[in-house]
Design a protein around this motif. Structure first.
Motif, mmCIF file in Angstrom:
data_model
loop_
_atom_site.group_PDB
_atom_site.id
_atom_site.type_symbol
_atom_site.label_atom_id
_atom_site.label_comp_id
_atom_site.label_asym_id
_atom_site.label_seq_id
_atom_site.Cartn_x
_atom_site.Cartn_y
_atom_site.Cartn_z
ATOM 1 N N UNK A 96 -31.250 36.011 20.342
ATOM 2 C CA UNK A 96 -29.753 35.113 20.252
ATOM 3 C C UNK A 96 -28.888 36.083 21.213
ATOM 4 N N UNK A 97 -28.997 37.433 21.034
ATOM 5 C CA UNK A 97 -28.144 38.345 21.830
ATOM 6 C C UNK A 97 -28.313 38.033 23.409
ATOM 7 N N UNK A 98 -29.848 37.938 23.567
ATOM 8 C CA UNK A 98 -30.171 37.688 25.078
ATOM 9 C C UNK A 98 -29.536 36.430 25.747
ATOM 10 N N UNK A 99 -29.405 35.236 24.494
ATOM 11 C CA UNK A 99 -28.525 34.085 25.073
ATOM 12 C C UNK A 99 -27.365 34.363 25.434
ATOM 13 N N UNK A 100 -26.466 35.166 24.769
ATOM 14 C CA UNK A 100 -25.017 35.194 24.735
ATOM 15 C C UNK A 100 -24.650 35.956 26.412
ATOM 16 N N UNK A 101 -25.630 36.727 27.126
ATOM 17 C CA UNK A 101 -25.352 37.250 28.213
ATOM 18 C C UNK A 101 -25.121 36.198 29.369
ATOM 19 N N UNK A 102 -26.154 35.258 29.584
ATOM 20 C CA UNK A 102 -26.222 34.056 30.537
ATOM 21 C C UNK A 102 -24.714 33.275 30.239
ATOM 22 N N UNK A 103 -24.577 32.805 28.690
ATOM 23 C CA UNK A 103 -23.505 32.041 28.625
ATOM 24 C C UNK A 103 -22.120 32.548 28.815
ATOM 25 N N UNK A 104 -22.018 33.953 28.586
ATOM 26 C CA UNK A 104 -20.649 34.521 28.890
ATOM 27 C C UNK A 104 -20.467 34.731 30.323
ATOM 28 N N UNK A 105 -21.761 34.935 31.139
ATOM 29 C CA UNK A 105 -21.594 34.847 32.586
ATOM 30 C C UNK A 105 -21.189 33.461 33.284
ATOM 31 N N UNK A 106 -21.803 32.575 32.860
ATOM 32 C CA UNK A 106 -21.330 31.352 33.204
ATOM 33 C C UNK A 106 -20.012 31.143 32.993
ATOM 34 N N UNK A 107 -19.309 31.495 31.997
ATOM 35 C CA UNK A 107 -17.999 31.122 31.375
ATOM 36 C C UNK A 107 -17.102 31.912 32.453
ATOM 37 N N UNK A 108 -17.516 33.227 32.770
ATOM 38 C CA UNK A 108 -16.806 34.196 33.732
ATOM 39 C C UNK A 108 -16.695 33.497 35.068
ATOM 40 N N UNK A 109 -18.010 33.127 35.444
ATOM 41 C CA UNK A 109 -17.913 32.593 36.886
ATOM 42 C C UNK A 109 -16.991 31.157 36.830
ATOM 43 N N UNK A 110 -17.076 30.618 36.012
ATOM 44 C CA UNK A 110 -16.309 29.292 35.929
ATOM 45 C C UNK A 110 -14.729 29.564 35.452
ATOM 46 N N UNK A 111 -14.409 31.048 35.309
ATOM 47 C CA UNK A 111 -12.941 31.161 35.195
ATOM 48 C C UNK A 111 -12.484 30.444 33.845
ATOM 49 N N UNK A 112 -13.204 30.236 33.037
ATOM 50 C CA UNK A 112 -12.638 29.548 31.836
ATOM 51 C C UNK A 112 -12.985 30.231 30.490
ATOM 52 N N UNK A 113 -12.100 29.852 29.668
ATOM 53 C CA UNK A 113 -12.152 30.528 28.124
ATOM 54 C C UNK A 113 -12.594 29.676 27.381
ATOM 55 N N UNK A 114 -13.328 30.000 26.225
ATOM 56 C CA UNK A 114 -13.889 28.798 25.157
ATOM 57 C C UNK A 114 -13.104 27.873 24.758
ATOM 58 N N UNK A 115 -11.625 27.996 24.604
ATOM 59 C CA UNK A 115 -10.652 27.125 24.207
ATOM 60 C C UNK A 115 -10.614 26.068 25.400
ATOM 61 N N UNK A 116 -10.825 26.272 26.328
ATOM 62 C CA UNK A 116 -10.684 25.366 27.507
ATOM 63 C C UNK A 116 -11.927 24.414 27.624
ATOM 64 N N UNK A 117 -12.717 24.552 26.714
ATOM 65 C CA UNK A 117 -14.109 23.588 27.064
ATOM 66 C C UNK A 117 -13.766 22.356 25.888
ATOM 67 N N UNK A 118 -14.094 21.096 26.450
ATOM 68 C CA UNK A 118 -13.700 20.092 25.479
ATOM 69 C C UNK A 118 -15.031 19.509 24.651
ATOM 70 N N UNK A 119 -16.301 19.931 25.151
ATOM 71 C CA UNK A 119 -17.543 19.598 24.464
ATOM 72 C C UNK A 119 -18.553 20.637 24.734
#
Length: 563
Positions: A274-297
């Motif tokens: 599960x920790x390994x999954x967090x790394x790509x997920x956080x990386x994609x969000x950083x690259x997209x310059x978005x915060x979790x609350x800005x995601x609709x679905x």
């Protein structure tokens, strides 16, 4: 007819897009899912699908699975008296799928859109295309699996500005993509993933725990016994998605074994995954310059995403429950069918436009001066950054490092490491320059142009002489495109070779600002600041950033005019 194919690690699917929408075809056993397993029987005949999967348990030395993870490598597997490369094994699965499609359609299939993990490298994508050729079909388009899943969920029909995260955990790979709907376009902002993380790794966790609890070593079991144990544990893994505790066991050779596990313990054992999954997920969000609350679905797809621990992790990270109303094993396949319909220009999909991103950074080798002024070579200089929307084209200038230099060698690399030795070399260009000119007057403009089919065009133009050099890098040289197709692609790319500063929408906005500067004396200092800022953003050549600032700049000018 163009078909859509999900060539998966564990299962594969095939279908098409017709007047009723995306439709998947069943195999002769009546199942939409064909196991991605190849085996050889005692008579030397090749088996594919469920029969091969059964033989994986009874004759593990004569069957192979999970070969999608080896795509792009030279690894070979012996079945019977011959060796198979990963592309050949995948081609055998594709042939079985194509037979199912032909039986359903009553006509031969010549072309396919195939889904691949978003984080597949060029070599892995090339291998996928080769598998298609070996299976007798043309594969002009590959679609990233999370993007396919978004199409399956109909996210392209959501209102403008909607943002989504697609979380795809399959049998052998993990991908995450961030997408946005903008003016009728499904735009991929960022993708990341792990090509060696999937449901099989969670099964490995169960196997290790089970053997430890039973006091058995993996080397004490025969290949057939281990295959039987993993089949029990696969059933347990699936049942744990519905029940809090399960029991597995039976006759394992001369032993009678029995083992219990509950959801909580499984989640604790799987925490490193599960920790390994967090790394790509956080990386994609950083690259997209978005915060979790800005995601609709958030969309969960892939068979392994059924595990409750996955939904809990995603819910904690984003503060909302994910969408899971489509069958997780079928979502990518359905999306590939939609993509096939788009490729065929189906009348129901004429209004849908889809963009994709470059999964890896592309650049060249440069030398840099250290703190003492000495030149050090071997540094990687990005030109097209990962997660740039494709098709894309960018240009930068480079200079020779030494006076009287006669040639400039421009090496082309793919990767994310600051040193080229840790990246993948794709090719090189040798450019002749005038040794009589000072180094600072001997610039060479280097342009990278990358399209949705994986063709990278590298162009170098010597500023002093205008001499032009070109290098064309295909994902599958000599097999993907014939000369006429290459000519057509390059003609289509010609319109991209425009620096953002020369695009009409940017020119028009700056012209409007300059007009307002002439008209509004009291706002001149403010307008000049806005113009300077927008010109600086244009020079970044970052399309997403330019678009955001263009929108903000336009609103500011609207407000000024209304005032």
């Amino acid at each position: 007819m163009i078909v859509g194919i999900d060539l998966g690690t564990t299962h594969s699917l095939i279908g098409c897009y017709d007047e009723g929408g995306p439709r998947l075809f069943a195999n002769p056993l009546g199942s939409l899912l064909t196991p991605s397993v190849v085996a050889m029987d005692d008579d030397g005949h090749v088996l594919v699908g469920q029969a091969a999967r059964d033989r994986l348990v009874s004759h593990p030395g004569q069957a192979v699975a999970n070969f999608k993870r080896w795509m792009g490598s030279a690894r070979e597997t012996r079945l019977g008296d011959r060796l198979f490369r990963p592309e050949e094994l995948s081609a055998l699965v594709l042939r079985a799928l194509l037979d199912d499609a032909q039986n359903a359609l009553g006509e031969p299939v010549r072309e396919a859109v195939i889904s691949v993990p978003a984080y597949f490298s060029d070599a892995q994508r090339k291998a996928t295309r080769t598998a298609g050729e070996l299976a007798g079909i043309r594969v002009e388009r590959l679609i990233n699996e999370p993007t396919a899943a978004a199409l399956a969920y109909g996210l392209q029909e959501r209102p403008d500005g909607s943002r989504f995260v697609v979380f795809d955990l399959g049998g052998g790979t993990f991908d995450v993509s961030v997408l946005e709907m903008f003016e009728g376009v499904v735009e991929v902002h960022a993708s990341a993933g792990d090509n060696f993380l999937g449901g099989e790794d969670f099964l490995d966790v169960l196997e290790t725990a089970c053997l430890g609890d039973l006091g058995l070593g993996a080397d004490t079991l025969s290949a057939a016994q281990r295959g039987q144990l993993r089949r029990w544990l696969e059933t347990a893994k699936r049942e744990l998605s519905q029940r809090t505790e399960v029991q597995v066991g039976g006759q394992l050779g001369e032993r009678t074994v029995e083992w219990r596990i509950d959801q909580d313990r499984f989640a604790r054992l799987a925490e490193p995954l599960l920790q390994r999954m967090r790394t790509p997920l956080e990386r994609a969000m950083r690259d997209a310059r978005l915060q979790p609350e800005q995601i609709d679905e958030i969309v969960l797809v892939g068979g392994a995403s059924r595990m409750p621990m996955i939904a809990r992790m995603v819910s904690r990270m984003f503060g909302r429950l994910p969408l899971r109303h489509l069958h997780p094993d079928e979502a990518v396949g359905l999306g590939a069918c939609v993509a096939a319909g788009m490729k065929a220009r189906d009348q129901h999909l004429d209004e849908v436009i889809l963009t994709d991103v470059c999964p890896y950074t592309l650049g060249t080798e440069v030398a840099r001066r250290d703190g003492e002024g000495q030149l050090q070579s071997g540094f990687f200089h990005p030109i097209i950054h990962r997660n740039s929307v494709v098709p894309t084209s960018r240009e930068e200038a480079f200079w020779p490092t030494h006076p009287q230099q006669k040639t400039l060698r421009l090496n082309v690399y793919q990767g994310e490491n600051p040193m080229v030795t840790n990246n993948i070399k794709l090719g090189e260009l040798q450019v002749d320059i005038d040794p009589s000119l000072p180094s600072d007057q001997n610039a060479v403009n280097l342009r990278f142009t990358y399209d949705v089919n994986g063709v990278l065009q590298v162009e170098a133009t010597v500023q002093a002489t205008g001499k032009h050099y070109e290098l064309l890098l295909e994902r599958n040289p000599g097999q993907l495109l014939d000369p006429e197709q290459v000519r057509q692609r390059l003609a289509a790319l010609a319109e991209l070779k425009v620096h953002p500063r020369d695009k009409q929408e940017n020119i028009a906005l700056l012209a409007r600002a300059e007009r307002l500067y002439e008209e509004h004396l009291q706002a001149r200092e403010q307008l000049q600041g806005w113009i300077a800022r927008f010109r600086a953003v244009i020079e970044t050549q970052d399309d997403m950033l330019i678009r955001e600032h263009r929108r903000e700049f336009g609103h500011a000018l609207d407000a000024l005019e209304q005032a």
